[in-house]
Write a protein that holds these residues in place. Structure first.
Motif, PDB file in Angstrom:
ATOM      1  N   SER A  28       1.159   5.349   1.171  1.00  0.00           N
ATOM      2  CA  SER A  28       0.638   6.264   2.182  1.00  0.00           C
ATOM      3  C   SER A  28      -0.241   7.309   1.506  1.00  0.00           C
ATOM      4  N   GLU A  29      -0.961   8.016   2.320  1.00  0.00           N
ATOM      5  CA  GLU A  29      -1.883   9.054   1.850  1.00  0.00           C
ATOM      6  C   GLU A  29      -1.184  10.050   0.911  1.00  0.00           C
ATOM      7  N   ASP A  30      -0.003  10.528   1.335  1.00  0.00           N
ATOM      8  CA  ASP A  30       0.697  11.539   0.548  1.00  0.00           C
ATOM      9  C   ASP A  30       1.455  10.936  -0.640  1.00  0.00           C
ATOM     10  N   GLY A  31       1.429   9.615  -0.762  1.00  0.00           N
ATOM     11  CA  GLY A  31       2.064   8.953  -1.896  1.00  0.00           C
ATOM     12  C   GLY A  31       3.577   8.891  -1.813  1.00  0.00           C
TER      13      GLY A  31
ATOM     14  N   THR B 195      -2.106  10.857  -9.027  1.00  0.00           N
ATOM     15  CA  THR B 195      -2.159   9.438  -8.712  1.00  0.00           C
ATOM     16  C   THR B 195      -3.444   8.791  -9.203  1.00  0.00           C
ATOM     17  N   ASP B 196      -4.485   9.581  -9.348  1.00  0.00           N
ATOM     18  CA  ASP B 196      -5.751   9.015  -9.811  1.00  0.00           C
ATOM     19  C   ASP B 196      -5.630   8.593 -11.283  1.00  0.00           C
TER      20      ASP B 196
ATOM     21  N   GLU C  63       0.840  -1.196   0.000  1.00  0.00           N
ATOM     22  CA  GLU C  63       0.000   0.000   0.000  1.00  0.00           C
ATOM     23  C   GLU C  63       0.872   1.243   0.000  1.00  0.00           C
TER      24      GLU C  63
ATOM     25  N   GLN D 262       5.273   7.109   0.558  1.00  0.00           N
ATOM     26  CA  GLN D 262       5.740   6.000   1.366  1.00  0.00           C
ATOM     27  C   GLN D 262       5.039   4.729   0.898  1.00  0.00           C
ATOM     28  N   TRP D 263       5.820   3.735   0.493  1.00  0.00           N
ATOM     29  CA  TRP D 263       5.248   2.501  -0.027  1.00  0.00           C
ATOM     30  C   TRP D 263       5.633   1.346   0.884  1.00  0.00           C
TER      31      TRP D 263
END
Lengths: 319, 564, 305
Positions: free
Chosen positions: B117-120, B504-505, B115, B122-123
């Motif tokens: 993270s919200e801010d993109g 990201t969308d 997954e 951190q994976w």
């Protein structure tokens, strides 16, 4: 004789120096960037930092002459360097493929001689006969159609239509006995042999005709010597000089690998290595192959010259 | 008299050669699919049945998949390879964190779930607990050593070490800030910025372990990973053999995989027809009909079209004029040319015309009419009229010129693809027909790439940039290299692409890319192009091979290729 | 100095004697007479003339254009189909037309390469074989070097330095093919120079150049003519491989070798794409062969008795 051979071996040293310098300069002139071609893909470009690292690793950042002398110095100690592409020692990469190349070349040569000797001799003896025209036609076709044509036609008929032979070589030596090797080698060898047999047949025919017209052959015939012994004892041997030269040139040429034939029949020879390394600008491998080629040529040519002296004792090598 | 006969005979020889070859033309049709019975397949009697070089074809229970690959193995070192040919082998021996399917969706491979993270930035990847390093070698012996998060961290850190010489170095360093392992089976990547292609990078890099590097393991000659198949043998320019890894978390369906290196694509197709190989990786357009007529063979496309295009060097002399580029575009019969290049009797679609530079299957490639509308219809007369209008008038030699400058240029094409070479001929001939002096020149590949890079060619044919980020790199202004778009630059597109990079969308990103592609097409940076769908020939005995790619692992949690 | 003068004087005298003994006009008349008496040779010559006329006058024998006339709806027509005598190729172009126009390039390339490489190769081979010693060692090692260069590298380098054109194709091919003639000539010279009449010629003080070209060369022409006639075909085919490498000037231009190699993927589908140019090259080589045989017989002193 031995001093002659020794002298020829000594001559090899400056020859190799010259050719290594020439190939070095030629590669320097040749466009194409090995780093891009090896590390990059059609999609991906290589970053400047990475380029700097690789250049240092391969020594491409050093001036031309420094690179050349490093190469010579290492080559003198038997180290031809390591391939840019595989990081394997060049010498072992070449030696891995060389035997397969030699086996194919040898088989092709044998086959070509099996065709050309009888055909050429008969064509000469039966001047302007059907056999003679057949030989001319074979020679014409042999040099007019490319090797890929013979190769593919052989595969289409013998493998696809008749199912006699496998399309690709699974062995290239006799490790599994003679038959598997024969089945693997017969098609590539035939496609190579046809072109060679063409020139050889014509050469044999022509020089036999020449010799048969010589006074001493006429004399031998008039003396009542048996036709066989005239032909095989006197004429043939004397007719061999141009034939040997042509064969020698062809053997030498095949030492460098037969690229087209090797690709079509998946033969793991040196020709494919050469083409691959040239397309990647793998300098160490190209230099190595060129040197090995040069040595092969010199050996072949030395052998030819020795055979000259054997065929015609009047030719003195030491002079 | 004899001479006449001889002459006649020689002529007959030449003619018979012609007739023999011409006559065979009707043969394939007259001799429909009569698949060879097993007994007539070329088998070598003297050969022991157990020899690894000859895949077992008859009777034997051994499940062997034989793949005919035309690409030579360049290197088997996982961080040095750039060639697909190597990837076919390496992907089976090593694992990557993620796998990617034909629709550009990511699937777990070594990672079970992941997954962002919200801010993109951190994976987090959760790694399977049932993956082990392959056994039965000098390094691991019989010991079962699990693959852990530390191995993943170690691999990526090695690849980001400039001295290690990984080909992925700049990609990874550009995006990854640092990596952490909270526990043995969790690895967290911290990125420098939002990277919409982060998962793609996790699909590209193979996982190795510290023990191998410390032992100075010979990766080239003994590839060793945690994949479903173990390396057995590589015979240079001949074959590579892999065998089942019994420790893999599912039981791989094949006992053995044999990669036969068959350089010549026509020969490879014949080997497929002869049942010497089960899969032939690239079937030429001319062979498609031959394959299609056998009931034991089928064709399958790789799924994603590969973009091949003819590009202008947009910053060169008169090609800076957009109107000239657009006028020239009208002179090419793209639909006809593509149909001619990829014509086949089996009716398989081998290529589709490209209106946008993004593959139809990739985000943003599902073009609407806006990109299509940017293309004028084929009309050589209109092209001529437009050229006249623009001041390019035919001179006495029939060649158009303007201000004393002749409309004369070279179209260079690399020698690696016969379809592209023929396309170059079509284009040059079409131009010559309207008074444009265009020379089609085939160039050796290394020379070709250098020439493009140094701006030595006015027009070129290239392929590639069909990966996930291809379109993005293609359209963006690039000062350092000429390769992707040859001097094309449009600040509007650049701005939009930067925006897309951070979106990201999926749908929103696709929409932006689609918009860019339409502008790009309207600016006529490319003369045109097509997407090629390379066909593989597959024997029907191969099972579970729905997505025709051997560039993916043949055995994963969701897929397990076998043979009947 | 005085020695040299003496030799020259002697030579001049010998020259005069030689000229008197064998008038030049007679010699050539003899050659022509012998050649025309050889029927096969004459047929070869006629064939060659027909081929040359067809190619040189290509527009007279076809109404199509070899380059710009592509017709995507007439792909791979068989010979005779749709009014195309020899059918159409993979881009719908008329093969007969391309064959005629293609012959222009191919004949020029094939013959020019052969002439240049034969001239250079024979000269070097004569000198090496006749002088022997250091001269020979130097020249022959040089040919060894030339032979062992990878052809591809030479081609790529020439293309990069000089640019692609038909002239450079000929140059590249000549560079790689002369050593064959050198080795062949030298082998012959080694054998012939041992013969009594050559030895007596040098004892008689003939100039070396004269001995080489007037006495030795005619006696080794046989194999050289064969090598030359066969190498025409080889050169046409090699030119095609060069155009594949990017040395060819224009990929759209017709050329026999290129037609052959471009048809390789159609061996099963449309074999006429390869066989037709193959036959064209075969017929050319065949006629050259016949002419060559005739010339050999006509020049051969032993056949002239």
């Amino acid at each position: 004789m031995w001093t002659y051979i020794l002298r020829r071996i000594l001559q090899a040293i400056p020859t190799l120096l010259v050719i290594s310098f020439l190939i070095f300069s030629l590669l320097y002139l040749t466009p194409g960037d090995p780093i891009e071609l090896i590390m990059g893909t059609e999609d991906e470009q290589i970053s400047p930092e990475q380029r700097a690292i690789v250049e240092r690793e391969w020594g491409l950042d050093k001036p031309f002459l420094v690179r050349y002398f490093n190469f010579i110095f290492n080559a003198a100690r038997g180290d031809l360097g390591t391939s840019y592409v595989t990081s394997k020692p060049v010498f072992s990469s070449i030696m891995e493929r060389y035997p397969a190349t030699l086996r194919l070349a040898g088989s092709a040569m044998l086959l070509a001689l099996l065709i050309s000797l009888p055909l050429g001799i008969t064509a000469a003896l039966k001047h302007n006969s059907i056999i003679d025209s057949l030989a001319t036609a074979l020679a014409t076709i042999g040099v007019s159609l490319p090797k890929f044509w013979f190769g593919l036609v052989l595969i289409i008929t013998l493998s696809l239509k008749l199912h006699w032979l496998p399309t690709t070589a699974t062995v290239n030596d006799m490790s599994q006995g003679f038959w598997p090797f024969f089945k693997a080698v017969i098609m590539p060898a035939s496609s190579l042999a046809l072109g060679m047999a063409a020139t050889q047949t014509r050469m044999i025919r022509s020089s036999m005709l020449d010799v048969l017209n010589q006074d001493y052959v006429r004399y031998a015939r008039s003396k009542g010597l048996k036709e066989r012994s005239v032909i095989y004892g006197h004429a043939l041997k004397n007719a061999l000089i141009p034939v040997i030269t042509v064969i020698g040139g062809e053997v030498g040429g095949m030492m460098g690998g037969a690229v087209v034939t090797e690709s079509i029949f998946s033969w793991p020879g040196i020709g494919r290595l050469a083409v691959n390394s040239i397309s990647k600008r793998d300098y160490p491998t190209i230099q190595g192959i060129t040197l090995v080629m040069c040595i092969s040529y010199m050996i072949v040519n030395l052998l030819i010259d020795i055979i000259y002296a054997w065929v015609d004792p009047r030719i003195r090598l030491d002079k | 008299m004899k001479k006449h006969l001889a002459l006649l005979l020689a002529l007959c020889m030449v003619l018979s050669l012609a007739l023999g070859a011409c006559g065979s033309k009707t043969e394939p049709a007259a001799q429909p699919s009569t698949p060879s019975t097993p007994s007539t397949t070329p088998s070598t009697p003297a050969q022991p049945a157990t020899t690894p070089t000859e895949p077992a074809k008859t009777g034997s229970d051994e499940k062997v998949l034989t793949i005919g690959t035309y690409m030579a193995i360049v290197t088997l070192v996982p961080w040095k390879t750039t060639s697909d040919g190597d990837g076919y082998v390496i992907r089976q021996v090593y694992q990557t964190l993620l796998d990617m399917d034909e629709n550009s969706n990511f699937l777990g491979n070594l990672a079970e779930s992941w997954e962002a993270s919200e801010d993109g930035l951190q994976w987090t990847f959760h790694i399977r607990k049932d993956c082990y390093w392959q056994r039965g070698n000098e390094l691991f012996g019989d010991e079962l050593v699990p693959v852990t998060a530390h191995d993943v961290k170690y691999s990526y850190e090695k690849y980001m070490d400039p001295d290690f010489g990984s080909v992925r170095y700049s990609d990874l360093v550009g995006t990854i800030d640092h990596i952490e392992c909270p526990d043995d089976y969790t690895v967290v990547f911290y990125t420098k910025d939002i990277d919409v292609l982060f998962e793609y990078r996790m699909y590209q890099s193979y996982i190795i372990c510290e023990k191998m590097i410390e032992a100075n393991w010979d990766f080239e000659n003994h590839p060793l990973g945690s994949g479903a198949y173990k390396f057995v043998e590589h015979k240079t320019d001949t074959h590579v053999i892999l065998e089942r890894n019994e420790d893999f978390f599912v039981r791989p369906a094949l006992d053995r995989i044999v990669y036969k290196i068959i350089t010549d694509k026509s020969v490879s197709a014949i080997a497929l027809q002869n049942k010497e190989v089960d899969i032939s990786l690239a079937i030429l357009a001319t062979e498609v009909a031959n394959i299609a007529k056998y009931d034991y063979l089928r064709l399958a496309s790789g799924g994603t079209g590969s973009y091949r295009w003819v590009g202008f060097r947009c910053d060169w002399s008169f090609f800076q004029d957009k109107e000239l580029r657009k006028a020239l575009r009208r002179a090419i019969d793209w639909d006809g040319a593509i149909a001619a290049l990829f014509a086949n009797d089996a009716g398989v679609e081998l290529a589709r015309r490209a209106y946008s530079c993004i593959p139809y299957e990739r985000p943003g490639g599902d073009i609407d009419d806006s990109a299509k509308a940017m293309w004028e219809s084929y009309d050589p007369a209109a092209a001529q009229a437009r050229l006249d209008e623009l001041g390019w008038v035919k001179g006495s030699d029939g060649i158009r010129a303007k201000d004393g400058q002749k409309l004369s240029f070279t179209l260079q094409v690399g020698n690696n693809d016969s379809a592209r070479e023929r396309l170059a001929v079509i284009i040059a001939s079409s131009f010559q027909a309207i008074g444009v002096d265009c020379t089609a020149q085939t160039a050796e590949w290394g020379t070709h790439t250098t020439d493009i890079k140094e701006g030595n060619v006015e027009m070129y044919i290239l392929g590639g940039y069909s990966s996930l980020d291809g379109g993005l790199r293609m359209m963006k202004t690039n000062a350092t290299t000429h390769s992707p778009n040859c001097g094309y630059s449009n600040p509007v597109i650049d701005e939009k692409l930067n925006q897309a990079w951070k979106t990201t969308d999926y749908d929103a990103r696709s929409a932006i890319l689609r918009e860019c592609a339409a502008i790009f097409a309207g600016d006529a940076a490319h003369l045109g192009g097509y997407f090629e769908y390379t066909q593989m020939g597959i024997n029907t005995r191969v099972t579970d091979f729905d997505h025709a790619s051997v560039y993916r692992p043949l055995c994963t949690a969701t897929r397990n290729v076998g043979v009947e | 100095m005085s020695d040299n003068n003496k030799v020259n004087e002697k030579d001049r005298v010998m020259d005069e004697i030689g000229l008197e003994a064998l008038p030049v006009t007679n010699y050539w008349q003899d050659v022509i007479r012998l050649f025309t008496k050889n029927r096969i040779a004459v047929i070869g010559l006629i064939m060659m003339i027909i081929i040359v006329v067809l190619c040189a006058g290509a527009p007279l024998f076809t109404s199509h254009d070899p380059i710009t006339e592509m017709n995507f709806s007439e792909l791979l027509f068989r010979p005779g189909q749709g009014g195309h005598i020899l059918g159409t190729d993979d881009l719908g172009r008329d093969i007969w037309t391309r064959l005629l126009y293609g012959g222009r390039n191919s004949l020029v390339t094939g013959i020019a390469v052969t002439l240049i490489s034969a001239a250079v190769g024979i000269a070097i081979g004569l000198v090496a074989g006749y002088f022997g010693g250091t001269v020979e060692a130097l020249l022959m090692r040089f040919t060894d070097i030339m032979l062992s260069f990878p052809f591809l590298i030479i081609a790529i380098a020439i293309m990069a330095v000089l640019g692609p054109s038909q002239r450079n194709v000929i140059l590249a091919l000549a560079i790689v093919s002369w050593p064959r003639f050198t080795r062949l000539t030298r082998g012959q010279v080694l054998q012939i120079k041992q013969l009594e009449y050559i030895e007596s010629a040098s004892v008689a003080g003939f100039k070396k150049g004269r001995i080489m070209f007037n006495h030795i060369l005619p006696n080794c022409l046989g194999p050289l003519i064969i090598q030359a006639t066969l190498s025409v075909g080889g050169a046409i085919l090699s030119a095609a491989s060069l155009s594949y490498l990017g040395l060819g000037a224009d990929a759209a231009a017709p050329d026999w070798g290129v037609m052959l190699s471009q048809g390789r993927n159609y061996l099963q589908l449309a074999p006429h794409l390869t066989t037709i140019p193959g036959i064209a090259i075969s017929l050319t080589v065949l006629s050259m062969n016949w002419i060559g045989d005739g010339l050999r017989d006509a020049f051969d002193p032993k056949m002239r008795k």
